[in-house]
Design a protein around this motif. Structure first.
Motif, mmCIF file in Angstrom:
data_model
loop_
_atom_site.group_PDB
_atom_site.id
_atom_site.type_symbol
_atom_site.label_atom_id
_atom_site.label_comp_id
_atom_site.label_asym_id
_atom_site.label_seq_id
_atom_site.Cartn_x
_atom_site.Cartn_y
_atom_site.Cartn_z
ATOM 1 N N VAL A 298 19.222 -29.849 -3.730
ATOM 2 C CA VAL A 298 20.114 -28.717 -3.474
ATOM 3 C C VAL A 298 19.379 -27.729 -2.575
ATOM 4 N N ALA A 299 20.068 -27.194 -1.579
ATOM 5 C CA ALA A 299 19.485 -26.149 -0.727
ATOM 6 C C ALA A 299 19.829 -24.779 -1.309
ATOM 7 N N THR A 300 18.886 -23.839 -1.203
ATOM 8 C CA THR A 300 19.174 -22.482 -1.669
ATOM 9 C C THR A 300 18.736 -21.453 -0.640
ATOM 10 N N VAL A 301 19.540 -20.404 -0.513
ATOM 11 C CA VAL A 301 19.217 -19.227 0.287
ATOM 12 C C VAL A 301 19.731 -18.013 -0.476
ATOM 13 N N HIS A 302 19.392 -16.830 0.011
ATOM 14 C CA HIS A 302 19.879 -15.576 -0.564
ATOM 15 C C HIS A 302 20.650 -14.797 0.503
ATOM 16 N N TYR A 303 21.558 -13.915 0.055
ATOM 17 C CA TYR A 303 22.299 -13.112 1.040
ATOM 18 C C TYR A 303 22.589 -11.725 0.475
ATOM 19 N N TYR A 304 22.053 -10.704 1.159
ATOM 20 C CA TYR A 304 22.241 -9.314 0.754
ATOM 21 C C TYR A 304 22.925 -8.477 1.829
ATOM 22 N N SER A 305 23.712 -9.107 2.652
ATOM 23 C CA SER A 305 24.509 -8.458 3.682
ATOM 24 C C SER A 305 23.669 -8.020 4.871
ATOM 25 N N TRP A 306 24.353 -7.557 5.886
ATOM 26 C CA TRP A 306 23.713 -7.000 7.074
ATOM 27 C C TRP A 306 22.862 -5.819 6.641
ATOM 28 N N TYR A 307 21.584 -5.860 6.976
ATOM 29 C CA TYR A 307 20.627 -4.914 6.399
ATOM 30 C C TYR A 307 21.031 -3.444 6.554
ATOM 31 N N PRO A 308 21.430 -2.962 7.742
ATOM 32 C CA PRO A 308 21.794 -1.541 7.842
ATOM 33 C C PRO A 308 22.880 -1.112 6.858
ATOM 34 N N PHE A 309 23.848 -1.998 6.602
ATOM 35 C CA PHE A 309 24.878 -1.676 5.629
ATOM 36 C C PHE A 309 24.358 -1.786 4.201
ATOM 37 N N SER A 310 23.528 -2.781 3.937
ATOM 38 C CA SER A 310 23.074 -3.054 2.576
ATOM 39 C C SER A 310 22.296 -1.897 1.976
ATOM 40 N N VAL A 311 21.548 -1.163 2.831
ATOM 41 C CA VAL A 311 20.762 -0.034 2.320
ATOM 42 C C VAL A 311 21.230 1.305 2.896
ATOM 43 N N ASN A 312 22.230 1.288 3.774
ATOM 44 C CA ASN A 312 22.708 2.482 4.485
ATOM 45 C C ASN A 312 21.572 3.094 5.294
ATOM 46 N N VAL A 313 21.251 2.431 6.401
ATOM 47 C CA VAL A 313 20.264 2.919 7.363
ATOM 48 C C VAL A 313 20.812 2.589 8.748
ATOM 49 N N ALA A 314 20.313 3.265 9.773
ATOM 50 C CA ALA A 314 20.726 2.995 11.158
ATOM 51 C C ALA A 314 22.229 3.152 11.344
ATOM 52 N N GLY A 315 22.829 4.041 10.567
ATOM 53 C CA GLY A 315 24.252 4.305 10.711
ATOM 54 C C GLY A 315 25.163 3.295 10.042
ATOM 55 N N GLY A 316 24.613 2.467 9.142
ATOM 56 C CA GLY A 316 25.425 1.435 8.493
ATOM 57 C C GLY A 316 26.232 1.970 7.330
ATOM 58 N N TYR B 132 23.299 -23.631 -3.141
ATOM 59 C CA TYR B 132 23.317 -22.668 -4.246
ATOM 60 C C TYR B 132 22.806 -21.349 -3.694
ATOM 61 N N LEU B 133 23.701 -20.379 -3.567
ATOM 62 C CA LEU B 133 23.304 -19.050 -3.101
ATOM 63 C C LEU B 133 22.651 -18.344 -4.280
ATOM 64 N N GLY B 134 21.320 -18.462 -4.337
ATOM 65 C CA GLY B 134 20.589 -18.065 -5.536
ATOM 66 C C GLY B 134 20.620 -16.594 -5.849
ATOM 67 N N GLU B 135 20.850 -15.746 -4.845
ATOM 68 C CA GLU B 135 20.984 -14.310 -5.060
ATOM 69 C C GLU B 135 21.950 -13.747 -4.027
ATOM 70 N N TYR B 136 22.827 -12.841 -4.484
ATOM 71 C CA TYR B 136 23.604 -12.044 -3.538
ATOM 72 C C TYR B 136 23.858 -10.684 -4.168
ATOM 73 N N GLY B 137 24.189 -9.739 -3.334
ATOM 74 C CA GLY B 137 24.463 -8.375 -3.762
ATOM 75 C C GLY B 137 24.239 -7.451 -2.592
ATOM 76 N N LEU B 138 24.040 -6.183 -2.873
ATOM 77 C CA LEU B 138 23.651 -5.210 -1.859
ATOM 78 C C LEU B 138 22.334 -4.596 -2.302
ATOM 79 N N LEU B 139 21.404 -4.438 -1.373
ATOM 80 C CA LEU B 139 20.074 -3.959 -1.737
ATOM 81 C C LEU B 139 20.104 -2.536 -2.268
ATOM 82 N N GLY B 140 21.102 -1.748 -1.875
ATOM 83 C CA GLY B 140 21.156 -0.366 -2.341
ATOM 84 C C GLY B 140 22.304 -0.069 -3.273
ATOM 85 N N TYR B 141 22.937 -1.112 -3.860
ATOM 86 C CA TYR B 141 24.145 -0.869 -4.652
ATOM 87 C C TYR B 141 24.336 -1.992 -5.658
#
Length: 586
Positions: A259-277, A307-316
């Motif tokens: 099984v292949a696994t990766v993680h996804y926490y969204s486009w970084y500027p939006f995920s933590v609210n930086v760079a106007g995201g 298997y997407l082993g982790e997802y969410g938002l880094l700041g939420y």
């Protein structure tokens, strides 16, 4: 996810290790020795019928959940405020989850010298938790977690010792769980990174770790001969080149139970609210769509489950701090991710770091039930959303018609409600081209009532399926900032919010260059450089931000609010003293 901390506990003696191995061989460890009080081995075993094919088995694991910040905590299980209980798994199963990922950090419980023995007590505790989850008919993914950055990352500079320790660790895990059912999966390593290595070296080292993991587990026999094994990319990143590298490794192993696994926490500027995201905009949506398209093309289309082993938002969410991601924008992300995963056939595991985020491990209740409702709904259907979840009415101005644009997401708009009252189309609102929803001045006047600052009314846009989208009617006036003095370790800006909500902050020197610790963008990171303190009517400028400023130079801050209001403020640091001056509108 990676958490900062490290500690190590001395491993057990050779005799204890041999005794543990004997117990495994005799079948006396695990569910028999560690069944819940009053239980039996049979009660602790999973009754799930695992499909023979890896694609079908991983599909049966959807949706999944992480027991985060628990057995992966450093140095011990309770160090970060969580403790695993069987009740947690009962709750997770009852809420519709079909699998759990149990991250485990072994470093504090494994000897750092040969033969790299793992404490018997710790191995038994891990086995107890794994068996609890399987007894609740959940699939389990067991891994090697923060060891990745604590010592495995040093394989580039201390190759033989690190590889020997890694192999010894998986040899012991494989022996302890040899006879577990196929509902238990092994994951090679969490988010691996490598110190002082070139890109080519990193590719080679991860291939070596994944390949060695595969060899050790398969050679241990028993149920491990056909167990599903989960292999990761570097840092769990779903980029094209890193997933291509992982595909090459999986193909070379010629094993249909991988099984292949990766993680996804969204486009970084939006995920933590930086760079106007500040919004879930086209950049964020496209980033997600592209990531899942790569998962499909590189793995799923070639018969390798993901298997997407982790997802969410880094700041939420973070209920201990002001929300850095606006709520409605966060809901759009979760809704979109659930749809994208279903579209390409990827199993998703929500990263839950504990009580302050999603599931309260003590009460067994969701900290934010409405948020979880959106996550759960995304597993099976789509929900309509809108361009924003607030309509702002400036108090000093007469009320005029205001609108939002609906994102139908394949649904049909069914109407607008205020509580149990359905608003009347034509009188209270107009729908243009099926997507532009405009509330009339009359309806907004009635809904805003006495026009107190803040939320005056909450509407529901309902659709043909999925969850309703909430639209808050908010009365505001432009916030007011006041002059202040303070120190670099404690400085706040007096702020009359007057119903408005802070979105982001720009920081620039007089020459136009960026100011602050995030120097690659003028838009600083929410809660890291600045943070709203609504109860105390201030904006906090963090010590980290202030200490990063050049001494004696004036910095112009521009505060952006979700109403569209923008306010400028000057800050100057002199030694450890800070002076703030409000900029009057011209």
């Amino acid at each position: 996810m990676r958490q900062p901390a490290h500690h190590r506990r001395r491993g057990p003696g050779r005799l204890a290790g041999l005794l543990m191995a004997l117990l495994v061989i005799l079948g006396l460890s695990g569910s028999t020795a560690l069944a819940a009080p009053g239980g039996t081995a049979q009660q602790a075993a999973s009754s799930v019928k695992v499909p023979a094919g890896a694609m079908d088995a991983v599909a049966a694991m959807q949706p999944s959940w992480n027991l985060g910040n628990t057995l992966d905590a450093i140095p011990d299980e309770t160090s970060w405020g969580n403790k695993a209980t069987r009740e947690v798994f009962k709750t997770i199963r009852a809420e519709g989850f079909r699998s759990v990922r149990i991250p485990v950090t072994w470093s504090a419980h494994q000897s750092a010298t040969a033969p790299y023995a793992v404490d018997d007590a710790y191995m038994n505790r891990v086995k107890q938790v794994v068996d609890w989850a399987q007894a609740e008919n959940l699939y389990v993914v067991l891994n090697v977690h923060h060891d990745s950055w604590q010592w495995i990352s040093k394989i580039s500079t201390d190759h033989d010792k690190v590889l020997a320790r890694y192999d010894a660790l998986w040899t012991q895990i494989s022996a302890a769980f040899r006879d577990e059912p196929r509902t238990l999966l092994f994951e090679s390593v969490n988010e691996p990174s490598f110190d002082n290595a070139t890109a080519a070296q990193k590719t080679q080292l991860l291939n070596e770790l994944n390949t060695s993991f595969h060899k050790v587990v398969r050679a241990s026999g028993g149920g491990n001969k056909g167990r599903l094994l989960v292999l990761t990319t570097q840092s769990g990143t779903p980029s094209q080149n890193l997933m291509d590298d992982l595909y090459t490794t999986i193909k070379s192993l010629n094993d249909r139970q991988l099984v292949a696994t990766v993680h996804y926490y969204s486009w970084y500027p939006f995920s933590v609210n930086v760079a106007g995201g500040t919004h879930y905009d086209d950049a964020a949506r496209n980033d997600l769509d592209d990531a899942f398209a790569r998962m499909r093309d590189i793995f799923v289309a070639r018969g390798i489950p993901v298997y997407l082993g982790e997802y969410g938002l880094l700041g939420y969410p973070d209920h201990n701090h002001p929300s850095r991601v606006e709520r409605g924008e966060a809901l759009k992300y979760y809704e979109h991710l659930g749809y994208a995963a279903r579209l390409v056939g990827v199993t998703t595991a929500l990263w839950d770091p504990g009580t302050w985020a999603y599931l309260n491990r003590e009460t067994q209740k969701w900290t934010d039930p409405a948020l979880f409702a959106w996550i759960k709904s995304s597993w099976t259907t789509r929900s309509g959303t809108a361009s924003f979840d607030k309509v702002f009415l400036e108090k000093k101005e007469p009320i005029t018609a205001k609108g939002v644009t609906l994102n139908l997401n394949g649904t049909k708009f069914r109407g607008l409600w205020h509580g149990e009252t359905k608003l009347v189309e034509g009188r209270d609102y107009t729908l243009f081209d099926k997507t532009r929803l405009v509330l009339t001045a009359g309806a907004l006047t009635r809904l805003s009532g006495d026009r107190d600052y803040g939320v005056n009314a909450t509407l529901q846009a309902r659709f043909s399926r999925g969850l309703p989208w909430q639209i808050e009617v908010v009365t505001y006036d432009a916030p007011v900032l006041s002059n202040a003095t303070g120190k670099t370790d404690a400085f706040t800006i007096p702020t009359q919010y007057r119903g408005d909500v802070l979105a982001t902050m720009e920081a620039r020197y007089g020459d136009g260059s960026n100011a602050g610790q995030t120097d690659w963008t003028p838009y600083q990171e929410f809660n890291m450089a600045f943070s709203p303190d609504y109860p105390n009517d201030t904006i906090i400028l963090t010590p980290e931000f202030l200490k990063a400023l050049r001494d004696g130079e004036q910095v112009t801050l521009t505060f952006h609010f979700y109403s569209g209001a923008k306010l400028m403020y000057h800050v100057k640091k002199s030694g450890d003293s800070v002076t703030g001056t409000a900029v009057k509108e011209s």
